[in-house]
Scaffold this motif. Structure first.
Motif, short mmCIF file in Angstrom:
data_model
loop_
_atom_site.label_atom_id
_atom_site.label_comp_id
_atom_site.label_asym_id
_atom_site.label_seq_id
_atom_site.Cartn_x
_atom_site.Cartn_y
_atom_site.Cartn_z
N ASN A 1 -26.48 -1.40 -64.68
CA ASN A 1 -26.25 -0.46 -65.78
C ASN A 1 -25.13 0.50 -65.39
OD1 ASN A 1 -27.62 2.06 -64.48
ND2 ASN A 1 -28.92 0.30 -64.09
N HIS B 1 -26.95 6.61 -72.15
CA HIS B 1 -27.57 5.99 -70.97
C HIS B 1 -28.83 6.77 -70.61
CE1 HIS B 1 -28.19 3.97 -67.26
NE2 HIS B 1 -27.24 4.49 -66.52
N HIS C 1 -29.98 -1.92 -77.03
CA HIS C 1 -29.69 -2.04 -75.59
C HIS C 1 -28.55 -3.03 -75.41
CE1 HIS C 1 -30.28 -2.58 -71.30
NE2 HIS C 1 -31.00 -1.48 -71.34
N ASP D 1 -37.61 -4.35 -75.11
CA ASP D 1 -37.49 -3.92 -73.70
C ASP D 1 -38.92 -3.90 -73.13
OD1 ASP D 1 -35.88 -0.99 -72.17
OD2 ASP D 1 -37.41 -2.35 -71.37
N ASN E 1 -36.14 0.80 -76.75
CA ASN E 1 -35.87 0.62 -75.32
C ASN E 1 -36.73 1.61 -74.54
OD1 ASN E 1 -34.48 3.20 -75.10
ND2 ASN E 1 -32.80 2.22 -76.21
#
Ligand code: SDX
Length: 391
Positions: free
Chosen positions: A197, A229, A268, A275, A324
């Motif tokens: 990520n 993020h 995502h 997720d 997510n």
């Protein structure tokens, strides 16, 4: 193992890397740490055991776990001189700004005696960061609210200590609630690592220059701060508070479809399915609220209604937009008494083990090194300088 891969060399441009730590199948909604499904680890393991697994590649034996735990516990204090860095910040500075500064400052205490090519030195650095980042995180909160720093207590476990240092005061005895400790432990496990990520790639890129691990982790904290993020859990909770009532869900969803704003905690880059962490987080949310007799928590009911509405709507289905990890985590963190400006700090505490494990893997083996990213140049073609009088 995890399935047969046929790597296309062209895919692995210089800006990608190989790793043995975390596997994600975004289409199937799978997440494995060193081959173990995240659901099993969240339910059956504890955070320090997961840290050992991510760093060393195997689950520890009882003896290894005890030694690892003791080592971390006995490095949770920070140099008293480090406390002075806080005084340079305004009391209302965002905790992530303080974290970037103070974690980076660890370099000034340890990096000169560090040879990153020595595996023992790398292990010591990894353990120092794992042990000290929670202490700095708690100090950041205490500084923000104007309460005295609380030193770690070795009688507590890793997560209990974090809660103690954040919520205890010299005036009151603090006894951590085991259900809440377990919920925070699960949150840390879910956030421990997540492949390449933005923040992990930042740590790898900084580390590929030979920078010391403390500076690299500080760069990861900076990248994690972004609302797309690590800052998404803070943004998702603010979104739920803005919606305010279940009756406003259809209107808000329409605003998303009209592209006025995004649904925070949804979507995502990799997961084009649920997720797997979001499902565990939803269950954790229910357990914490039940323990606190807050089953009818308004925001939790609102989040579930929003999820139900979105998952029936072709706008979200066609774009493969699912909740997510950040969608429910904000509600849990708020129920644990963690202030909203500390949500991403807690994420950073969890992700420190992922960052140091990936940094360690990269330094240990050139094959895992991230290359120097290249670009597709789309600027001006070559041209000669024009004197200012002729411009
Ligand atoms: C984390 O990578 C990691 O591992 C990160 C993380 C970790 O553990 O480290 O998992 C943590 O960062 C989770 C993500 C947290 N961020 C958010 O919840 C912020 C909201 N999400 C969006 O910003 C977005 O979903 C991204 C950036 C996360 C992902 O974007 P994608 O999948 O690359 O999709 P895209 O930006 O290319 O958009 C595709 C379409 C677009 O619509 P169209 O142009 O096709 O019409 O989907 C739409 C986008 O507008 N879209 C959304 C949306 N996300 C994408 N529409 C509404 N709400 C959203 N959240």
């Amino acid at each position: 193992k995890l399935g047969v891969f046929t790597y296309d060399p062209a895919f692995f441009s210089t800006s990608s890397c190989t790793s043995e730590i975390t596997f994600i199948d975004g289409d199937a909604g799978l997440l494995y740490y060193r081959g173990y499904p995240i659901e099993q680890l969240a339910e059956k393991s504890d955070f320090l055991e997961v840290c050992y697994l991510l760093l060393n590649g195997e689950l520890p034996t009882a003896a290894q776990k005890t030694e690892f735990s003791n080592n971390i516990t006995h490095h949770t204090m920070v140099h008293d001189q480090l406390a002075r860095f806080f005084n340079g910040f305004r009391r209302d500075a965002h905790p992530m700004a303080v974290m970037v500064g103070v974690v980076g400052a660890l370099s000034a205490f340890y990096h000169d005696s560090l040879d990153i090519n020595n595996p023992q030195h790398r292990e010591i650095s990894a353990k120092r960061l794992l042990a000290k980042v929670p202490t700095i995180a708690a100090m950041t909160h205490k500084y923000n609210v104007g309460e005295p720093f609380m030193y770690p207590k070795n009688k507590f476990g890793f997560v209990e200590n974090l809660m103690y240092m954040m919520f205890a005061t010299p005036a009151e005895e603090y006894v951590p609630n085991p259900v809440l400790v377990r919920a925070l432990e699960r949150i840390l496990i879910l956030h421990a690592d997540h492949e390449q990520n933005a923040s992990t790639s930042t740590v790898r890129l900084a580390g590929s220059s030979g920078a010391n691990p403390f500076a690299c982790i500080a760069s990861g904290i900076a990248a994690l701060w972004g609302p797309a993020h690590g800052g998404a859990n803070e943004a998702a909770l603010k979104m739920l508070e803005e919606i305010g009532d279940v009756s406003r869900v259809p209107e808000y969803v329409q605003g998303v479809k009209d592209k006025k704003y995004k649904l925070m905690g949804f979507g995502h880059r990799v997961y084009k399915n649920m997720d797997p962490r979001a499902s565990v987080m939803r269950q954790t949310c229910y357990e914490v609220l039940k323990e606190l007799k807050l089953e009818n928590d308004k925001l939790f009911g609102l989040a579930m209604e929003l999820e139900k509405t979105a998952l029936k709507d072709s706008y979200f289905i066609d774009r493969k937009l699912y909740p997510n990890v950040d969608f429910y985590s904000g509600i849990v963190l708020r129920a644990l008494g963690i202030p909203i400006n500390m949500f991403t700090v807690i994420f950073a505490v969890a992700r420190t083990i992922g960052w140091v494990s990936q940094w360690n893997e990269m330094i240990a083996d050139a094959e895992h090194k991230i290359g120097r990213p290249r670009q597709l140049y789309r600027g001006s073609v070559r041209r000669d300088f024009v004197p200012i009088a002729k411009r």
